[in-house]
Design a protein around this motif. Structure first.
Motif, PDB file in Angstrom:
ATOM      1  N   LEU A  56      43.013  32.367  37.548  1.00 29.12           N
ATOM      2  CA  LEU A  56      41.879  32.239  38.453  1.00 29.12           C
ATOM      3  C   LEU A  56      40.713  31.625  37.703  1.00 29.12           C
ATOM      4  O   LEU A  56      40.318  32.126  36.637  1.00 29.12           O
TER       5      LEU A  56
ATOM      6  N   ASP B 174      45.710  34.357  47.020  1.00 25.45           N
ATOM      7  CA  ASP B 174      44.696  34.862  47.949  1.00 25.45           C
ATOM      8  C   ASP B 174      44.218  36.250  47.519  1.00 25.45           C
ATOM      9  O   ASP B 174      43.028  36.562  47.594  1.00 25.45           O
TER      10      ASP B 174
ATOM     11  N   ALA C 131      36.756  30.406  38.500  1.00 18.58           N
ATOM     12  CA  ALA C 131      35.739  30.559  39.534  1.00 18.58           C
ATOM     13  C   ALA C 131      34.347  30.375  38.944  1.00 18.58           C
ATOM     14  O   ALA C 131      34.143  30.503  37.732  1.00 18.58           O
TER      15      ALA C 131
ATOM     16  N   SER D 109      32.769  29.214  44.165  1.00 22.40           N
ATOM     17  CA  SER D 109      33.878  28.273  44.308  1.00 22.40           C
ATOM     18  C   SER D 109      34.908  28.569  43.244  1.00 22.40           C
ATOM     19  O   SER D 109      34.614  29.243  42.252  1.00 22.40           O
ATOM     20  N   GLY D 110      36.123  28.084  43.444  1.00 19.48           N
ATOM     21  CA  GLY D 110      37.134  28.313  42.429  1.00 19.48           C
ATOM     22  C   GLY D 110      38.532  27.976  42.895  1.00 19.48           C
ATOM     23  O   GLY D 110      38.734  27.528  44.025  1.00 19.48           O
ATOM     24  N   THR D 111      39.473  28.200  42.011  1.00 19.51           N
ATOM     25  CA  THR D 111      40.879  27.990  42.312  1.00 19.51           C
ATOM     26  C   THR D 111      41.678  29.174  41.785  1.00 19.51           C
ATOM     27  O   THR D 111      41.359  29.733  40.741  1.00 19.51           O
ATOM     28  N   ALA D 112      42.709  29.549  42.516  1.00 15.37           N
ATOM     29  CA  ALA D 112      43.656  30.563  42.073  1.00 15.37           C
ATOM     30  C   ALA D 112      45.029  29.904  42.058  1.00 15.37           C
ATOM     31  O   ALA D 112      45.451  29.324  43.058  1.00 15.37           O
TER      32      ALA D 112
ATOM     33  N   LEU E 174      38.290  39.159  43.153  1.00 14.62           N
ATOM     34  CA  LEU E 174      37.040  38.719  42.525  1.00 14.62           C
ATOM     35  C   LEU E 174      35.854  39.017  43.432  1.00 14.62           C
ATOM     36  O   LEU E 174      34.877  39.637  43.000  1.00 14.62           O
ATOM     37  N   THR E 175      35.926  38.583  44.672  1.00  7.38           N
ATOM     38  CA  THR E 175      34.789  38.789  45.572  1.00  7.38           C
ATOM     39  C   THR E 175      34.542  40.278  45.828  1.00  7.38           C
ATOM     40  O   THR E 175      33.395  40.723  45.895  1.00  7.38           O
TER      41      THR E 175
ATOM     42  N   TRP F  12      41.796  35.997  44.498  1.00  4.88           N
ATOM     43  CA  TRP F  12      40.447  35.572  44.890  1.00  4.88           C
ATOM     44  C   TRP F  12      39.715  36.720  45.599  1.00  4.88           C
ATOM     45  O   TRP F  12      38.523  36.954  45.345  1.00  4.88           O
TER      46      TRP F  12
END
Length: 198
Positions: free
Chosen positions: A152, A106, A154, A127-130, A112-113, A109
């Motif tokens: 990560l 978490d 994304a 969208s993406g996965t960590a 990144l944002t 992510w």
């Protein structure tokens, strides 16, 4: 017969996108190079690789690596929300106790944002996965002991054609997951991995 301006326009737009990407000012901890872009994802693609360079620091541990891919499709594929898409990958080793933290994905992510927002890199359709990766060596690899890694993946669609801020956000994220202090004040980085797996 010479190509019409309409026919060459997508290539010119893509060239301008690449130029804006290349204009990014990146952190000194990174070594960045152009790599072959994947084919089949879009009519136009450009790719970069980055590694956190331990040779510039006292710590010689394996710190982190990343990839960034710029895709451009004048047809604006469904799901993109535009004609341009950025895909990124960031990987870095973690201290084992940090790797066991269920919230570390978490945090990655959010970094990144936050990194994109801090640079004004407007985007949509993110969208993406960590993923936390925990491993233990056995047999011939038993000497490696246990290890942990964060990965990560994304993608997002930029809201404008100036991509420098997006590249800078990706570079900031890579340095942060590798344990280097973030550029903005008030954000805590993960502890650096200081030794090979043991």
């Amino acid at each position: 017969m010479p190509a019409s301006p309409v026919a060459t326009e997508p290539a010119a737009v893509f060239a301008a996108l690449v130029a804006s990407l290349d204009a990014a000012v990146l952190r000194e901890e990174l070594v960045v190079s152009r790599i072959p872009a994947p084919t089949g994802l879009a009519p136009y693609a450009h790719a970069l690789a980055a590694d956190v360079n331990p040779a510039r620091h006292a710590d010689d541990a394996d710190l982190g690596t990343g990839r960034l891919i710029l895709l451009f499709d004048p047809e604006a594929p469904e799901g993109w929300g535009g004609t341009t898409r950025i895909i990124c990958l960031v990987q870095a080793p973690l201290e084992n106790d940090i790797g066991l933290d269920p919230f570390v994905a978490d945090v990655a992510w959010a970094w990144l944002t936050d990194a994109l927002a801090a640079r004004g890199a407007g985007h949509t359709a993110a969208s993406g996965t960590a993923t936390r990766i925990l491993s233990t060596g056995y047999g011939e690899l038993a000497a490696q002991g246990s290890g942990a890694q964060i990965e990560l993946r994304a993608s997002w669609t930029p809201l404008d054609d100036d991509l420098a801020a997006h590249v800078e956000g990706w570079a900031e994220l890579l340095c942060m997951v590798a344990g280097y202090p973030p550029t903005p004040e008030g954000v805590v980085a993960l502890p650096r991995r200081r030794s090979p797996r043991a």
